[in-house]
Design a protein around this motif. Sequence first.
Motif, PDB file in Angstrom:
ATOM      1  N   GLY A   1      -9.148   5.314   9.342  1.00 48.82           N
ATOM      2  CA  GLY A   1      -9.764   5.604   8.053  1.00 48.82           C
ATOM      3  C   GLY A   1     -10.653   6.829   8.160  1.00 48.82           C
ATOM      4  O   GLY A   1     -11.097   7.397   7.169  1.00 48.82           O
TER       5      GLY A   1
ATOM      6  N   ASP B   1      -6.249  -2.279   5.637  1.00 45.47           N
ATOM      7  CA  ASP B   1      -6.879  -3.589   5.826  1.00 45.47           C
ATOM      8  C   ASP B   1      -5.824  -4.614   6.245  1.00 45.47           C
ATOM      9  O   ASP B   1      -5.908  -5.789   5.967  1.00 45.47           O
TER      10      ASP B   1
ATOM     11  N   ASN C   1      -4.703   1.349  -5.922  1.00 46.34           N
ATOM     12  CA  ASN C   1      -6.155   1.191  -5.933  1.00 46.34           C
ATOM     13  C   ASN C   1      -6.614   1.394  -7.348  1.00 46.34           C
ATOM     14  O   ASN C   1      -6.152   2.278  -8.036  1.00 46.34           O
TER      15      ASN C   1
ATOM     16  N   ASP D   1       0.851  -1.185   0.000  1.00 49.46           N
ATOM     17  CA  ASP D   1       0.000   0.000   0.000  1.00 49.46           C
ATOM     18  C   ASP D   1       0.892   1.243   0.000  1.00 49.46           C
ATOM     19  O   ASP D   1       2.024   1.195   0.496  1.00 49.46           O
TER      20      ASP D   1
ATOM     21  N   SER E   1      -9.344   2.509  -7.925  1.00 47.63           N
ATOM     22  CA  SER E   1     -10.259   3.654  -7.838  1.00 47.63           C
ATOM     23  C   SER E   1      -9.643   4.917  -8.438  1.00 47.63           C
ATOM     24  O   SER E   1     -10.346   5.883  -8.686  1.00 47.63           O
TER      25      SER E   1
ATOM     26  N   LEU F   1      -4.697   5.388   2.886  1.00 43.14           N
ATOM     27  CA  LEU F   1      -4.224   4.011   3.053  1.00 43.14           C
ATOM     28  C   LEU F   1      -5.435   3.101   3.241  1.00 43.14           C
ATOM     29  O   LEU F   1      -6.439   3.515   3.805  1.00 43.14           O
ATOM     30  N   LYS F   2      -5.283   1.862   2.774  1.00 44.52           N
ATOM     31  CA  LYS F   2      -6.416   0.937   2.892  1.00 44.52           C
ATOM     32  C   LYS F   2      -6.566   0.441   4.334  1.00 44.52           C
ATOM     33  O   LYS F   2      -7.662   0.179   4.786  1.00 44.52           O
TER      34      LYS F   2
END
Lengths: 493, 301
Positions: free
Chosen positions: A242, A260, A486, A175, A488, A257-258
């Motif tokens: 988040g 996860d 990502n 990431d 996205s 940042l994700k």
Amino acid sequence: MVSSISGHQTIISVGLDIGTTTTQLVISRLTIKNVAPGSAVPRMEIIDKEILYRSDIHFTPLKDHDLIDAVAVARIVATEYRAAGLTADEVDTGAVIITGEMAKKDNARNIILSMAGLAGDFVVATAGVNLEAILAGKGSGAARYSKEKHRVTLNIDIGGGTSNIGVFREGRAIDTACLNVGGRLIELERGGDKIVFIAEPAQEVLNQAGLPLAAGDRVSLTDLKTVAQLMAECIVELISTGNLSGLTRELLMTPPLKLDYPVEKVMISGGVADYVYSDFNPMSVAEVSGYGDTGPLLGWAVRKQMKAKGVELLKPGETIRATVIGAGTHSVTLSGSTISVKEENLPMRNVPVISPFPGGVPGDVEEIKTLIERAIEQVTADGSVDQVALAMEGPQEPTFEAIRTLAKGIVRGSKSYLEEDKPLVVVLRKDCAKVLGQSLQVEIGKEAQVVCIDQVRVDEGDYIDIGKPMFGGRVVPVVVKTLVFNSSGIGSK
Amino acid sequence: MTLEETIRQIVEQVLSQNMESIVGQKEAAETVLSKVEGDCCAVESQDGSLEDITSVRMQEYFKVPNPVDREFYQDMKNTTPAQIGVWRAGGRPLTDTLVRFRAAHATAQDAVLNDVSEAFIREFNLTELQSACRDKDEFLTRPDLGRKLCPKSMEILQQMGKTGAQVQIIVADGLSSTAVETNMPDLLPAFLQGLEQAKISTGTPLFVKYGRVAVMDAIGEALRPEVAIIMLGERPGLANAESLSAYLAYNPRLGMVESERTVVSNIHKGGTPAAEAGAHLVDIVKQILEQKCSGIKLTQR
């Protein structure tokens, strides 16, 4: 260069990092060895990286606030080569990384032009923020730590203009993010307390703090501390939650940042890091403004903020030089397999990677042909791109039949492309590049220009550079420039 | 209470405690048994037939009940087909693990003891020869005979064999017929395609039953190719019975030494895939022809 299968070989690699504040250069010797056992298909890897020379840290020569003085940069490089006792033709490969605020403007072209004589076969010339974060994490030692200790390690490289965050698991970047927070967004009179310049992102922080400061004003330590602390809070917020504040969102240059994954260790590099790991505790603005910016104070604020949040920091192997060392030693991978390309077609720069088979390689020649045609058409249609690299996993089962089918489909699908005498570039994940390369050559026939490499991980949206072949044409240096993690796409800005 | 009564009481107490614990142990054992049975039943699929336990890759077989770091453990398992993370029953392996171990052993034995089928030899248009071994038993006990050809095969070779080719292709069963039948269908066409593309001539492709590596010396002596390549099954291990090796030699002849051979080993799904190996072998043949040597000498060039 020697061309034995088993022996070691060395190449000289130069990394040049042109950042918001500083420009620096590192010369390293990379030792390359066939790491596969003698009885297997050779796999060339960089097994040792020795830093031969670290340049002085120069202020980035500027024409104005974000236009680099390329001629002056070339002068710095020439001077440093002389100091290192190196001539331009001894350099085998290298990377120029234009980072931070400087990457925003079209500085790359000028740099490539001015560097032409100094770094003939340099492979890279630009850096997106994600690549920069990865290089910094590799240079600081965060990537290696994550692999050796099996802990997810997050590296924050805090420079003059940006903070680049790279997260590593088992040595691989998983990431990245970039925050427009840095030590030189507010410039001060060196050793004084007068504001010389306020960059746009810093203005947003000032607005948030309700401080109506402008260039030319004198500033108090208390006000500067407030600004530094706000910036530090944004950094800590980004790596821990988040749920981001408006200011952090504003300053983000990428998606957040994700998170996860568990953030198990945190390391800080970059010029500001030296002040994070020291016990610097300023009592006056003059103590802060020694470099003409607020970098030392940001370091102080980050240290305080991390401590308050209970984040224990790992010490990096490199601080201010992390990115340049990453650029010089980690940006290049080598790949072998099938390479039959006319010399004049290399190096290839900024070749966009397309994945024609997101759902896996079909088992039918016609289907493969259609998908390849469509994928090539999509990126070359507007005429802005004339080279593509086809990335794929490889056939489900790499049987000879499946490979032949794939080769036929690829060659038929890229007919119009091949007619223009462009080399066919195929990047595979599975270990089957030799047999696919051979099959492609058979399909294309005489004069086939094929670069078929495997065990390199690339995805749609990446760009790759392929350098001139080394070691008797058996390997080419490959640089994968990962721009997005990502799908996205772009961030809040 | 007399002394005798006291002793009696103590003895009874101890006995009853023991009984309790014995009963306890029995219950525990039954729980374990029923669990084991449960596990065994799970293997049986719905139509009542048994699942092939060897179809599950060792890397995916993970029995540690509560690992501290499952992901890390799995990463470790992914690097090896060895039996790690298989858990235990007391100090012994789980029944399931033990059965897997025996299945792997059986696969290995099959690979060694079965013959390469006639259909395979025909399909690839190989000329069949036999070493000086009369049967599998002799092949396994007399390595020296596996390196020679029987007189009849010698005759066939004289009649059918093409002399002076650039590359002589030899396939032999070696210690795993399974490896030969699994890999050659992908390896051979890739190898031949590459040789043809490079315009390298080949001799009559041969198959040697009960053959060992050095049988290439005897064939080389008879046919005088520039390079001989013999592809044969490796001795199976518990993790894999499908691994193939290829040995190449420049100027193959009787009396040549082992260091003159170049080897490419571990050709199988989990190692170098067969088709890729075929293309790689073409590169090696080219190097050998160019450098006019093989083995250690080639790597030192």
